[in-house]
Scaffold this motif. Structure first.
Motif, short mmCIF file in Angstrom:
data_model
loop_
_atom_site.label_atom_id
_atom_site.label_comp_id
_atom_site.label_asym_id
_atom_site.label_seq_id
_atom_site.Cartn_x
_atom_site.Cartn_y
_atom_site.Cartn_z
N VAL A 125 -22.51 -18.32 41.30
CA VAL A 125 -23.13 -18.69 40.03
C VAL A 125 -22.21 -18.31 38.87
O VAL A 125 -21.96 -19.11 37.97
N ILE A 126 -21.68 -17.10 38.91
CA ILE A 126 -20.79 -16.66 37.83
C ILE A 126 -19.55 -17.55 37.78
O ILE A 126 -19.14 -18.00 36.70
N ASN A 127 -18.95 -17.84 38.92
CA ASN A 127 -17.76 -18.68 38.94
C ASN A 127 -18.05 -20.11 38.50
O ASN A 127 -17.25 -20.71 37.77
N GLN A 128 -19.18 -20.66 38.92
CA GLN A 128 -19.55 -22.00 38.49
C GLN A 128 -19.79 -22.04 36.98
O GLN A 128 -19.42 -23.01 36.33
N CYS A 129 -20.40 -20.99 36.45
CA CYS A 129 -20.63 -20.93 35.00
C CYS A 129 -19.29 -20.89 34.25
O CYS A 129 -19.13 -21.55 33.23
N ARG A 130 -18.34 -20.12 34.77
CA ARG A 130 -17.00 -20.08 34.17
C ARG A 130 -16.39 -21.48 34.15
O ARG A 130 -15.86 -21.92 33.13
N SER A 131 -16.45 -22.15 35.27
CA SER A 131 -15.87 -23.50 35.35
C SER A 131 -16.57 -24.46 34.40
O SER A 131 -15.92 -25.25 33.71
N ASP A 132 -17.88 -24.37 34.35
CA ASP A 132 -18.66 -25.23 33.47
C ASP A 132 -18.29 -24.97 32.01
O ASP A 132 -18.13 -25.90 31.22
N GLN A 133 -18.16 -23.70 31.65
CA GLN A 133 -17.80 -23.36 30.28
C GLN A 133 -16.40 -23.86 29.93
O GLN A 133 -16.17 -24.35 28.83
#
Length: 182
Positions: free
Chosen positions: A77-85
């Protein structure tokens, strides 16, 4: 005959995988969506992020052990949020993103006390989202997920000293901004 035994064995393994994933989903989905929401500020993107991470876990099954599956989900979740941001920042090319929205709650009510609490939580979430990325992640892990310094360091793949530094700086920045907005 051997083929039938393999099918039964693989069917049992698939059933076990589905049961474990279903249990993880029921137990932790809301928590993970809230984590993504704190990091992204958008409920729909948060839900999509969590969905993608569960799908990734399903594809990459089995984890090292069942206990590591939750850690895999949180890190995902944290990594996906980073990518999304990163995608959002590239798409906007510096366009400021100021948005006040209430934190999502399963059982939102409209009593005066609840409205004040949600308003304060929304304000705090905005301030957390305004922190630099690493401070935001550490603050979210330490105080929202209530992970220890060691667990936070492992999840974010940084040293414990870095966790302490980012938590201290993030809390100081939040305190300064909260005092300045009163």
């Amino acid at each position: 005959m051997v083929t039938g035994a393999i099918r039964v064995g693989s069917f049992a393994a698939q059933r076990e995988r589905e049961q474990v994933l279903t249990g993880l989903f029921r137990s932790h989905c809301v928590e993970l969506v809230r984590l993504a929401y704190v990091l992204l500020g958008d409920r729909q993107r948060a839900e999509e992020t969590v969905q993608e991470v569960y799908l990734s876990l399903f594809r990459h099954w089995p984890p090292r052990d069942h206990a590591s599956a939750l850690a895999y989900l949180r890190a995902g979740v944290i990594n996906q949020c980073r990518s999304d941001q990163r995608r959002t920042i590239r798409a906007r090319r510096g366009e400021p993103h100021l948005r006040a929205s209430l934190l999502w709650s399963e059982n939102a009510s409209d009593t005066a006390t609840d409205v004040v609490i949600r308003d304060e939580a929304s304000r705090l979430a905005e301030l957390v989202r305004a922190l630099p990325r690493r401070q935001r992640e550490v603050i979210t892990c330490r105080y929202y997920l209530q992970l220890s310094e060691r667990e936070t360091a492992e999840l974010l793949e940084i040293g414990i000293g870095s966790v302490k530094t980012h938590a201290h700086r993030g809390l100081a920045a939040l305190q300064t901004r909260l005092e300045g907005s009163r």
